[in-house]
Design an enzyme around this catalytic site. Structure first.
Site, PDB file in Angstrom:
ATOM      1  N   ILE A 156      12.794  -3.522  -6.606  1.00 13.08           N
ATOM      2  CA  ILE A 156      12.993  -4.864  -5.747  1.00 13.08           C
ATOM      3  C   ILE A 156      13.756  -4.506  -4.883  1.00 13.08           C
ATOM      4  CG2 ILE A 156      12.870  -6.830  -6.858  1.00 13.08           C
ATOM      5  CD1 ILE A 156      10.274  -5.544  -7.223  1.00 13.08           C
ATOM      6  N   THR A 157      13.835  -5.939  -3.457  1.00 14.17           N
ATOM      7  CA  THR A 157      14.900  -5.739  -2.574  1.00 14.17           C
ATOM      8  C   THR A 157      15.527  -7.473  -3.421  1.00 14.17           C
ATOM      9  OG1 THR A 157      13.336  -5.461  -0.936  1.00 14.17           O
ATOM     10  CG2 THR A 157      14.701  -6.617   0.105  1.00 14.17           C
ATOM     11  N   GLN A 280      13.257  12.289  35.317  1.00  9.88           N
ATOM     12  CA  GLN A 280      12.096  11.979  35.428  1.00  9.88           C
ATOM     13  C   GLN A 280      11.193  11.529  33.737  1.00  9.88           C
ATOM     14  OE1 GLN A 280       9.269  13.018  38.208  1.00  9.88           O
ATOM     15  NE2 GLN A 280       9.845  11.155  39.545  1.00  9.88           N
ATOM     16  N   GLY A 340      20.198  13.567  22.451  1.00 12.68           N
ATOM     17  CA  GLY A 340      20.270  14.444  22.788  1.00 12.68           C
ATOM     18  C   GLY A 340      21.306  14.688  21.491  1.00 12.68           C
ATOM     19  N   GLU A 364       6.456  -3.398   1.966  1.00 13.18           N
ATOM     20  CA  GLU A 364       5.834  -4.569   2.726  1.00 13.18           C
ATOM     21  C   GLU A 364       4.171  -4.101   3.057  1.00 13.18           C
ATOM     22  OE1 GLU A 364       7.001  -8.178   3.587  1.00 13.18           O
ATOM     23  OE2 GLU A 364       9.126  -7.630   2.840  1.00 13.18           O
ATOM     24  N   THR A 366       2.092   0.257   3.157  1.00 13.71           N
ATOM     25  CA  THR A 366       2.173   0.891   3.672  1.00 13.71           C
ATOM     26  C   THR A 366       1.184   1.147   5.131  1.00 13.71           C
ATOM     27  OG1 THR A 366       0.651   1.587   2.956  1.00 13.71           O
ATOM     28  CG2 THR A 366       3.161   2.364   1.595  1.00 13.71           C
ATOM     29  N   SER A 367       1.688   1.683   5.871  1.00 12.07           N
ATOM     30  CA  SER A 367       0.572   1.478   7.470  1.00 12.07           C
ATOM     31  C   SER A 367      -0.918   1.781   6.598  1.00 12.07           C
ATOM     32  CB  SER A 367       0.982   2.239   8.338  1.00 12.07           C
ATOM     33  OG  SER A 367       2.632   2.265   9.013  1.00 12.07           O
TER      34      SER A 367
HETATM   35  N1  COS Z   1      -4.623 -13.988   1.500  1.00 17.88           N
HETATM   36  C1  COS Z   1      -5.582 -14.870   0.375  1.00 17.88           C
HETATM   37  N2  COS Z   1      -6.439 -14.821  -0.139  1.00 17.88           N
HETATM   38  C2  COS Z   1      -6.151 -12.779  -0.211  1.00 17.88           C
HETATM   39  C3  COS Z   1      -6.087 -12.090   0.832  1.00 17.88           C
HETATM   40  C4  COS Z   1      -4.930 -12.585   1.687  1.00 17.88           C
HETATM   41  N3  COS Z   1      -4.482 -12.074   2.507  1.00 17.88           N
HETATM   42  N4  COS Z   1      -6.085 -11.228   0.639  1.00 17.88           N
HETATM   43  C5  COS Z   1      -6.268 -10.469  -1.070  1.00 17.88           C
HETATM   44  N5  COS Z   1      -7.199 -11.499  -0.891  1.00 17.88           N
HETATM   45  C6  COS Z   1      -7.934 -12.078  -2.295  1.00 17.88           C
HETATM   46  C7  COS Z   1      -9.176 -12.120  -1.767  1.00 17.88           C
HETATM   47  O1  COS Z   1     -10.132 -12.480  -1.476  1.00 17.88           O
HETATM   48  C8  COS Z   1      -9.798 -11.812  -3.530  1.00 17.88           C
HETATM   49  O2  COS Z   1     -10.289 -12.751  -4.064  1.00 17.88           O
HETATM   50  P1  COS Z   1     -10.876 -13.465  -4.459  1.00 17.88           P
HETATM   51  O3  COS Z   1     -11.553 -12.245  -5.876  1.00 17.88           O
HETATM   52  O4  COS Z   1     -11.565 -14.512  -5.062  1.00 17.88           O
HETATM   53  O5  COS Z   1     -12.681 -12.970  -3.944  1.00 17.88           O
HETATM   54  C9  COS Z   1      -8.564 -11.653  -4.254  1.00 17.88           C
HETATM   55  O6  COS Z   1      -7.309 -11.415  -3.815  1.00 17.88           O
HETATM   56  C10 COS Z   1      -8.132 -10.030  -4.604  1.00 17.88           C
HETATM   57  O7  COS Z   1      -7.899  -9.247  -3.268  1.00 17.88           O
HETATM   58  P2  COS Z   1      -8.386  -8.031  -3.247  1.00 17.88           P
HETATM   59  O8  COS Z   1     -10.089  -7.579  -3.891  1.00 17.88           O
HETATM   60  O9  COS Z   1      -8.489  -7.250  -1.717  1.00 17.88           O
HETATM   61  O10 COS Z   1      -7.618  -6.660  -4.046  1.00 17.88           O
HETATM   62  P3  COS Z   1      -7.478  -4.886  -4.143  1.00 17.88           P
HETATM   63  O11 COS Z   1      -7.529  -5.258  -5.146  1.00 17.88           O
HETATM   64  O12 COS Z   1      -8.677  -4.744  -2.972  1.00 17.88           O
HETATM   65  O13 COS Z   1      -6.173  -5.081  -2.706  1.00 17.88           O
HETATM   66  C11 COS Z   1      -4.601  -4.771  -1.156  1.00 17.88           C
HETATM   67  C12 COS Z   1      -5.589  -5.280  -1.580  1.00 17.88           C
HETATM   68  C13 COS Z   1      -4.931  -3.383  -1.016  1.00 17.88           C
HETATM   69  C14 COS Z   1      -5.184  -5.185   0.038  1.00 17.88           C
HETATM   70  C15 COS Z   1      -3.423  -5.363  -1.662  1.00 17.88           C
HETATM   71  O14 COS Z   1      -3.008  -4.372  -2.988  1.00 17.88           O
HETATM   72  C16 COS Z   1      -2.197  -4.844  -1.139  1.00 17.88           C
HETATM   73  O15 COS Z   1      -1.666  -5.425   0.015  1.00 17.88           O
HETATM   74  N6  COS Z   1      -1.523  -4.051  -1.364  1.00 17.88           N
HETATM   75  C17 COS Z   1      -0.609  -3.061  -0.710  1.00 17.88           C
HETATM   76  C18 COS Z   1       0.478  -4.514  -2.150  1.00 17.88           C
HETATM   77  C19 COS Z   1       2.200  -4.520  -1.101  1.00 17.88           C
HETATM   78  O16 COS Z   1       2.890  -4.622  -0.102  1.00 17.88           O
HETATM   79  N7  COS Z   1       3.135  -4.208  -1.793  1.00 17.88           N
HETATM   80  C20 COS Z   1       4.473  -4.123  -1.122  1.00 17.88           C
HETATM   81  C21 COS Z   1       5.649  -4.016  -1.812  1.00 17.88           C
HETATM   82  S1  COS Z   1       5.932  -6.102  -2.148  1.00 17.88           S
HETATM   83  S2  COS Z   1       7.395  -6.686  -0.838  1.00 17.88           S
END
Ligand code: COS
Length: 385
Positions: A156-157, A280, A340, A364, A366-367
């Site tokens: 946690i940052t 170049q 280098g 935030e 991954t790629s």
């Molecule tokens: N804005 C608003 N709502 C969102 C949204 C967004 N950007 N992204 C998803 N939602 C909503 C969806 O619409 C869905 O709602 P409904 O159930 O009402 O349809 C709900 O949130 C769940 O979304 P989804 O089904 O897409 O969830 P998943 O579990 O499949 O996961 C990912 C989505 C993988 C994209 C998500 O878990 C993610 O971003 N993981 C990475 C986490 C991350 O970035 N961690 C970094 C640490 S925090 S610094």
């Protein structure tokens, strides 16, 4: 959107000068001591850098996202640690409140986050829930007018510095998906909350992460963000949409710094009786860096303008975070190559940046998560949703 170019340019020039005169000269000490000097944090607070993204009515500068992104690009020409200490207050540590908080929550926390008196932190990731954020198991059980939180958060940052955490926890034990998650504001000194020792990381010294543990932590029900159970995962995702654009800007700033350093090195370092910049094969690396940076900067500014105009930018934010973080690591690799043997030595900033920027492809989202978000959005559009 730039509201008033004249006022904004004054801010941007001030930040540019601050980066050149105060931050870059302090970089080596920050890396050696793993700490940002208090005087620098104090100057950042006085400049309003903790409240860039907090609305003016709560004491922040209330920048538009385009303005915020331009400031982040300037800030990140210095070590990313400087931006990180204020980054959570501008981003993931405050935006849950800004976007979905109640009036009372805004009034209670935003003014102190805007000044930097209070550091905000965002607690989503857990030992068992990284990319699959919706599988988190930290629980929040209702008990009268409180919730009782139990669980552990990881990496946690700014946890060691934080005064208030935005914590995603499961309020509906039966719903194992996103809909069972709620977001809470938890103050640091709440009994049962403890912060682990700072993690030992590959880079980004001066920026700290740690575990946050919750053991029967009683949180007032008034601290449930938006006052609504089950909305916490969506709050987190909305916060991340904006945060990902900010990270793209951070990548642009850091890459520009690495290019600046590499260019200086290439014009000053001679081999075979001429500056290496005249070869170049070195020119090709410089040109590829500039092209990459220009592309990432252009798309980030475009997406920021779209969000300022009220558009949903989930897909675009992921495109920007994905491209810019991969771009930044390509630039880091070329920067070390242009330097280098010197590029492998700690005397040169590119050695440190090379390690620092590796994080950008991971945190935030991954790629690979960005690719997934982009593709899913495209498919949804194609299916007419
Ligand atoms: N804005 C608003 N709502 C969102 C949204 C967004 N950007 N992204 C998803 N939602 C909503 C969806 O619409 C869905 O709602 P409904 O159930 O009402 O349809 C709900 O949130 C769940 O979304 P989804 O089904 O897409 O969830 P998943 O579990 O499949 O996961 C990912 C989505 C993988 C994209 C998500 O878990 C993610 O971003 N993981 C990475 C986490 C991350 O970035 N961690 C970094 C640490 S925090 S610094």
């Amino acid at each position: 959107m730039i509201r008033d170019p004249e006022t904004f340019n004054i801010l941007r020039d001030t930040v540019r000068r601050f980066v050149r005169e105060r931050l870059i000269p302090a970089e080596n000490d920050v890396a050696a001591n793993d700490e940002i000097p208090h005087e620098i944090v104090h100057e950042m607070r006085a400049m309003g850098l903790f409240g860039l993204a907090i609305p003016a009515e709560y004491g922040g500068l209330g920048l538009t996202l385009e303005e915020e992104v331009l400031v982040a690009i300037e800030m990140c020409r210095a070590s990313p640690a400087f931006r990180s200490i204020a980054g959570t207050n501008n981003g993931i540590g405050s935006q849950g409140i800004v976007i979905d908080g109640t009036d009372e929550q805004k009034q209670r926390y935003l003014p102190r986050l805007a000044t930097g008196e209070l550091i905000g932190s965002f607690a989503l990731t857990e030992p068992g829930a990284g990319s699959d954020a919706a599988s988190l198991t930290t629980s929040a059980r209702r008990d009268g007018d409180h919730y009782v939180l139990n669980g552990a958060k990881r990496y946690i940052t700014n946890a060691p510095e934080a005064g208030v955490f935005t914590v995603m926890a499961r309020t509906d034990a039966k719903n194992k998906h996103a809909g069972g998650v709620s977001a809470f504001l938890v103050e640091r000194d709440t009994p049962g909350l403890s912060v682990g020792r700072p993690d030992r990381k590959m880079g980004q010294r001066g920026a700290h992460t740690a575990d946050v543990i919750f053991e029967d932590v009683r949180v007032p029900a008034a601290n449930l963000i938006g006052g609504k159970e089950g909305a916490g995962f969506k709050t987190a995702m909305k916060v991340l949409d904006k945060a990902r654009l900010n990270i793209a800007a951070v990548c642009v700033g850091a890459a520009q710094r690495m290019l600046d350093d590499s260019l200086q090195y290439a014009v000053n370092r001679s081999q075979f009786q001429k500056p290496i910049a005249e070869f170049q094969l070195v020119q090709a690396m410089l040109a590829d860096c500039k092209t990459d940076i220009f592309a990432a900067q252009s798309m980030t500014l475009e997406a920021a303008r779209m969000r300022d105009e009220g558009a949903s930018v989930t897909l675009e934010a992921s495109c920007c975070k994905y491209f810019a973080s991969e771009m930044c690591c390509r630039v880091a690799d070329r920067a070390v190559q242009i330097h280098g043997g010197a590029g492998y030595m700690q005397e040169y900033a590119v050695e440190r940046f090379y390690r620092d920027v590796r994080l950008f492809r991971i945190f935030e989202g991954t790629s690979q998560i960005q690719q997934l978000v982009i593709a899913r959005s495209l498919i949804k559009q194609a299916q007419g949703h």
